[in-house]
Design a protein around this motif. Structure first.
Motif, PDB file in Angstrom:
ATOM      1  N   PHE A   4     -13.366 -28.694-133.872  1.00  0.00           N
ATOM      2  CA  PHE A   4     -12.359 -27.657-134.049  1.00  0.00           C
ATOM      3  C   PHE A   4     -11.985 -27.579-135.526  1.00  0.00           C
ATOM      4  O   PHE A   4     -12.331 -28.462-136.312  1.00  0.00           O
ATOM      5  CB  PHE A   4     -11.134 -27.891-133.152  1.00  0.00           C
ATOM      6  N   ILE A   5     -11.306 -26.512-135.867  1.00  0.00           N
ATOM      7  CA  ILE A   5     -11.015 -26.277-137.282  1.00  0.00           C
ATOM      8  C   ILE A   5      -9.513 -26.227-137.510  1.00  0.00           C
ATOM      9  O   ILE A   5      -8.779 -25.603-136.745  1.00  0.00           O
ATOM     10  CB  ILE A   5     -11.657 -24.954-137.750  1.00  0.00           C
ATOM     11  N   GLU A   6      -9.075 -26.923-138.561  1.00  0.00           N
ATOM     12  CA  GLU A   6      -7.688 -26.774-139.008  1.00  0.00           C
ATOM     13  C   GLU A   6      -7.693 -25.964-140.300  1.00  0.00           C
ATOM     14  O   GLU A   6      -8.690 -25.965-141.026  1.00  0.00           O
ATOM     15  CB  GLU A   6      -7.047 -28.146-139.225  1.00  0.00           C
ATOM     16  N   TYR A   7      -6.591 -25.292-140.538  1.00  0.00           N
ATOM     17  CA  TYR A   7      -6.499 -24.408-141.695  1.00  0.00           C
ATOM     18  C   TYR A   7      -5.340 -24.857-142.566  1.00  0.00           C
ATOM     19  O   TYR A   7      -4.262 -25.166-142.062  1.00  0.00           O
ATOM     20  CB  TYR A   7      -6.293 -22.959-141.235  1.00  0.00           C
ATOM     21  N   GLN A   8      -5.607 -24.905-143.879  1.00  0.00           N
ATOM     22  CA  GLN A   8      -4.542 -25.274-144.813  1.00  0.00           C
ATOM     23  C   GLN A   8      -4.296 -24.116-145.759  1.00  0.00           C
ATOM     24  O   GLN A   8      -5.221 -23.619-146.404  1.00  0.00           O
ATOM     25  CB  GLN A   8      -4.925 -26.535-145.599  1.00  0.00           C
ATOM     26  N   PRO A   9      -3.035 -23.659-145.859  1.00  0.00           N
ATOM     27  CA  PRO A   9      -2.742 -22.475-146.670  1.00  0.00           C
ATOM     28  C   PRO A   9      -3.041 -22.657-148.157  1.00  0.00           C
ATOM     29  O   PRO A   9      -2.901 -23.742-148.714  1.00  0.00           O
ATOM     30  CB  PRO A   9      -1.242 -22.233-146.451  1.00  0.00           C
ATOM     31  N   LEU A  10      -3.432 -21.557-148.759  1.00  0.00           N
ATOM     32  CA  LEU A  10      -3.588 -21.445-150.211  1.00  0.00           C
ATOM     33  C   LEU A  10      -2.449 -20.568-150.693  1.00  0.00           C
ATOM     34  O   LEU A  10      -2.294 -19.443-150.226  1.00  0.00           O
ATOM     35  CB  LEU A  10      -4.932 -20.795-150.530  1.00  0.00           C
ATOM     36  N   VAL A  11      -1.656 -21.096-151.607  1.00  0.00           N
ATOM     37  CA  VAL A  11      -0.414 -20.441-151.988  1.00  0.00           C
ATOM     38  C   VAL A  11      -0.476 -19.975-153.443  1.00  0.00           C
ATOM     39  O   VAL A  11      -0.931 -20.728-154.315  1.00  0.00           O
ATOM     40  CB  VAL A  11       0.765 -21.428-151.798  1.00  0.00           C
ATOM     41  N   HIS A  12      -0.029 -18.757-153.680  1.00  0.00           N
ATOM     42  CA  HIS A  12       0.022 -18.229-155.044  1.00  0.00           C
ATOM     43  C   HIS A  12       1.158 -18.912-155.797  1.00  0.00           C
ATOM     44  O   HIS A  12       2.309 -18.868-155.357  1.00  0.00           O
ATOM     45  CB  HIS A  12       0.249 -16.714-154.990  1.00  0.00           C
ATOM     46  N   LEU A  13       0.838 -19.556-156.924  1.00  0.00           N
ATOM     47  CA  LEU A  13       1.861 -20.339-157.626  1.00  0.00           C
ATOM     48  C   LEU A  13       2.932 -19.456-158.267  1.00  0.00           C
ATOM     49  O   LEU A  13       4.072 -19.881-158.447  1.00  0.00           O
ATOM     50  CB  LEU A  13       1.211 -21.224-158.699  1.00  0.00           C
ATOM     51  N   GLY A  14       2.553 -18.226-158.587  1.00  0.00           N
ATOM     52  CA  GLY A  14       3.512 -17.336-159.234  1.00  0.00           C
ATOM     53  C   GLY A  14       4.624 -16.890-158.305  1.00  0.00           C
ATOM     54  O   GLY A  14       5.810 -16.956-158.665  1.00  0.00           O
ATOM     55  N   ASP A  15       4.284 -16.462-157.083  1.00  0.00           N
ATOM     56  CA  ASP A  15       5.317 -15.917-156.193  1.00  0.00           C
ATOM     57  C   ASP A  15       5.452 -16.678-154.874  1.00  0.00           C
ATOM     58  O   ASP A  15       6.254 -16.292-154.021  1.00  0.00           O
ATOM     59  CB  ASP A  15       5.063 -14.416-155.927  1.00  0.00           C
ATOM     60  N   GLN A  63      -2.721 -25.753-153.224  1.00  0.00           N
ATOM     61  CA  GLN A  63      -2.964 -26.173-151.845  1.00  0.00           C
ATOM     62  C   GLN A  63      -2.494 -27.617-151.767  1.00  0.00           C
ATOM     63  O   GLN A  63      -2.717 -28.396-152.688  1.00  0.00           O
ATOM     64  CB  GLN A  63      -4.470 -26.078-151.626  1.00  0.00           C
ATOM     65  N   GLY A  64      -1.824 -27.977-150.684  1.00  0.00           N
ATOM     66  CA  GLY A  64      -1.415 -29.372-150.552  1.00  0.00           C
ATOM     67  C   GLY A  64      -0.285 -29.541-149.559  1.00  0.00           C
ATOM     68  O   GLY A  64       0.267 -28.580-149.040  1.00  0.00           O
ATOM     69  N   TRP A  65       0.035 -30.808-149.308  1.00  0.00           N
ATOM     70  CA  TRP A  65       1.025 -31.145-148.284  1.00  0.00           C
ATOM     71  C   TRP A  65       2.398 -30.588-148.612  1.00  0.00           C
ATOM     72  O   TRP A  65       3.224 -30.396-147.717  1.00  0.00           O
ATOM     73  CB  TRP A  65       1.086 -32.664-148.121  1.00  0.00           C
ATOM     74  N   TYR A  66       2.691 -30.382-149.898  1.00  0.00           N
ATOM     75  CA  TYR A  66       3.981 -29.816-150.277  1.00  0.00           C
ATOM     76  C   TYR A  66       4.201 -28.478-149.565  1.00  0.00           C
ATOM     77  O   TYR A  66       5.313 -28.177-149.136  1.00  0.00           O
ATOM     78  CB  TYR A  66       4.043 -29.641-151.791  1.00  0.00           C
ATOM     79  N   TYR A  67       3.130 -27.714-149.415  1.00  0.00           N
ATOM     80  CA  TYR A  67       3.236 -26.414-148.739  1.00  0.00           C
ATOM     81  C   TYR A  67       3.013 -26.570-147.243  1.00  0.00           C
ATOM     82  O   TYR A  67       3.813 -26.103-146.438  1.00  0.00           O
ATOM     83  CB  TYR A  67       2.219 -25.432-149.316  1.00  0.00           C
ATOM     84  N   ALA A  68       1.914 -27.216-146.897  1.00  0.00           N
ATOM     85  CA  ALA A  68       1.605 -27.439-145.485  1.00  0.00           C
ATOM     86  C   ALA A  68       0.393 -28.347-145.363  1.00  0.00           C
ATOM     87  O   ALA A  68      -0.511 -28.302-146.193  1.00  0.00           O
ATOM     88  CB  ALA A  68       1.312 -26.113-144.784  1.00  0.00           C
ATOM     89  N   ARG A  69       0.422 -29.172-144.323  1.00  0.00           N
ATOM     90  CA  ARG A  69      -0.771 -29.942-143.973  1.00  0.00           C
ATOM     91  C   ARG A  69      -1.741 -28.989-143.277  1.00  0.00           C
ATOM     92  O   ARG A  69      -1.327 -27.944-142.779  1.00  0.00           O
ATOM     93  CB  ARG A  69      -0.386 -31.067-143.006  1.00  0.00           C
ATOM     94  N   PRO A  70      -3.010 -29.374-143.209  1.00  0.00           N
ATOM     95  CA  PRO A  70      -3.928 -28.566-142.402  1.00  0.00           C
ATOM     96  C   PRO A  70      -3.413 -28.518-140.959  1.00  0.00           C
ATOM     97  O   PRO A  70      -2.875 -29.504-140.464  1.00  0.00           O
ATOM     98  CB  PRO A  70      -5.248 -29.345-142.482  1.00  0.00           C
ATOM     99  N   GLY A  71      -3.527 -27.367-140.310  1.00  0.00           N
ATOM    100  CA  GLY A  71      -2.994 -27.225-138.965  1.00  0.00           C
ATOM    101  C   GLY A  71      -3.712 -26.138-138.189  1.00  0.00           C
ATOM    102  O   GLY A  71      -4.656 -25.519-138.696  1.00  0.00           O
ATOM    103  N   PRO A  83      -4.539 -22.552-136.324  1.00  0.00           N
ATOM    104  CA  PRO A  83      -4.480 -21.213-136.917  1.00  0.00           C
ATOM    105  C   PRO A  83      -3.129 -20.501-136.714  1.00  0.00           C
ATOM    106  O   PRO A  83      -2.699 -19.740-137.572  1.00  0.00           O
ATOM    107  CB  PRO A  83      -5.613 -20.448-136.234  1.00  0.00           C
ATOM    108  N   GLU A  84      -2.454 -20.786-135.607  1.00  0.00           N
ATOM    109  CA  GLU A  84      -1.165 -20.122-135.333  1.00  0.00           C
ATOM    110  C   GLU A  84      -0.136 -20.479-136.405  1.00  0.00           C
ATOM    111  O   GLU A  84       0.718 -19.671-136.762  1.00  0.00           O
ATOM    112  CB  GLU A  84      -0.592 -20.551-133.975  1.00  0.00           C
ATOM    113  N   ARG A  85      -0.233 -21.711-136.882  1.00  0.00           N
ATOM    114  CA  ARG A  85       0.699 -22.196-137.889  1.00  0.00           C
ATOM    115  C   ARG A  85       0.568 -21.362-139.173  1.00  0.00           C
ATOM    116  O   ARG A  85       1.546 -20.985-139.796  1.00  0.00           O
ATOM    117  CB  ARG A  85       0.405 -23.679-138.165  1.00  0.00           C
ATOM    118  N   LEU A  86      -0.674 -21.076-139.531  1.00  0.00           N
ATOM    119  CA  LEU A  86      -0.891 -20.301-140.745  1.00  0.00           C
ATOM    120  C   LEU A  86      -0.360 -18.898-140.572  1.00  0.00           C
ATOM    121  O   LEU A  86       0.216 -18.306-141.479  1.00  0.00           O
ATOM    122  CB  LEU A  86      -2.368 -20.241-141.107  1.00  0.00           C
ATOM    123  N   HIS A  87      -0.542 -18.380-139.383  1.00  0.00           N
ATOM    124  CA  HIS A  87      -0.071 -17.037-139.125  1.00  0.00           C
ATOM    125  C   HIS A  87       1.450 -16.960-139.286  1.00  0.00           C
ATOM    126  O   HIS A  87       1.988 -16.061-139.909  1.00  0.00           O
ATOM    127  CB  HIS A  87      -0.483 -16.592-137.731  1.00  0.00           C
TER     128      HIS A  87
END
Ligand code: C2E
Ligand code: CA
Ligand code: CA
Ligand code: CA
Length: 287
Positions: free
Chosen positions: A40-51, A264-272, A274-278
């Motif tokens: 199965f696949i977990e997804y970890q968010p990629l976050v824009h550092l500016g906003d 990307q990293g635990w500060y924003y979110a751990r891999p989880g 797909p619903e979590r990312l949504h």
């Protein structure tokens, strides 16, 4: 470490023996695991550092083993590479992830102004040399109706060291179609910065070791200079910079000031799941 020659070797390292047995067991179980749907696949968010907005996610594969529980990729990817199972497994990960990206796009609806959520998928060196890579990717994108520019393929720096044109050709084809290629774990290997110009990459993923050195405040001035140098070189070559392994707000702030684009990293979110990312992406889209 079994040897008929005497117990000196026989008892040398029972733990190594146990590890070898597990390795063997896992290796033989891999093909059926794929058939039985144990990955199965977990997804970890990629976050824009500016906003701070969620721009996409990296797909990270796991194996729900019937006896051993959830195994991380470090336990089985090397085995899958060794046996060649990485090709069908990698194709499965790609298809699942791209399907997921399409689902997110549909759910995100009104937030189109922010662009589609992008999906990052890791490619093993064996997949790079497999002749079906380009066609498989094209087929998956067509089947799912996902635009190539919503997909980013991550390739490690070490896989491309000394790469000749034959190895780069499929990546070039994909890049021309609009697929982003990211250089993963950048700065860990023997990085030849001049070589970057030759590679069809559009994103540098700075290795976690750089992020770790931003933990203290103020960070080591030499580390700061190095990251600053890499970022300015990357930007001058039109490459975006993603940082991984961000665990604290201080790191995020430091890396933002240094000009990194995405984190990307635990500060924003751990891999989880797909619903979590949504959830994260929707919260973000509505303010
Ligand atoms: P990677 O591509 O460098 O992925 C980042 C790893 O860092 C992931 O480990 C992720 O869970 C972890 N990570 C994320 N944020 C943090 C953080 O803030 N702190 C720390 N300490 N770690 C963080 P994971 O999921 O165990 O994956 C390990 C490696 O396995 C990946 O490293 C990648 O090279 C490989 N891998 C994962 N999925 C696939 C796949 O589908 N195909 C292939 N070929 N390789 C994969
Ligand atoms: Ca990666
Ligand atoms: Ca990485
Ligand atoms: Ca890594």
């Amino acid at each position: 470490a079994k040897s008929a020659g005497g117990n000196r070797f026989e008892l040398a390292d029972p733990e190594a023996d146990a590890r070898a047995i597990t390795r063997h067991g896992l290796t033989t179980a891999l093909p059926t695991a794929l058939e039985r749907g144990e990955f199965f696949i977990e997804y970890q968010p990629l976050v824009h550092l500016g906003d701070g907005s969620v721009r996409g996610a990296e797909a990270l594969v796991r194996w729900l083993h019937p006896q051993h529980g959830v195994l991380g990729p470090d336990r089985f990817i090397p085995l899958a590479e060794h046996t060649g199972l990485i090709v069908p497994l990698g194709r499965w990960v790609l298809e699942q992830s791209v399907r997921q990206a399409r689902e997110w796009r549909e759910l995100r609806g009104g937030a189109e102004a922010m662009g589609p959520l992008r999906i990052n998928v890791n490619l093993s060196p064996c997949q790079l040399t497999h002749p079906g890579l380009v066609q498989d990717t094209v087929d998956i994108l067509e089947r799912t109706g996902v635009e190539p520019d919503a997909l980013c393929l991550e390739v490690t720096e070490s896989a491309l060291i000394g790469a000749d044109d034959d190895l780069l050709k499929p990546l070039r084809r994909l890049a021309e179609m609009g697929v982003d290629i990211a250089l993963d774990d950048f700065g860990t290997g023997y990085s030849n910065l001049a070589n970057l110009r030759r590679l069809p990459v559009s994103i540098l993923k700075l290795d976690r070791s750089f992020t770790q050195s931003m933990q203290q405040f103020p960070a080591d001035p030499v580390d700061l200079k190095i990251v600053e140098g890499i970022v300015s070189l990357a930007h001058s070559l039109d490459l975006a910079v993603t940082v991984e392994g961000v665990e604290t707000g201080a790191q995020a702030e430091q890396l933002r000031i240094l000009g990194c684009d995405t984190a990307q990293g635990w500060y924003y979110a751990r891999p989880g799941p797909p619903e979590r990312l949504h959830e994260l992406a929707l919260v973000d889209a509505t303010g």
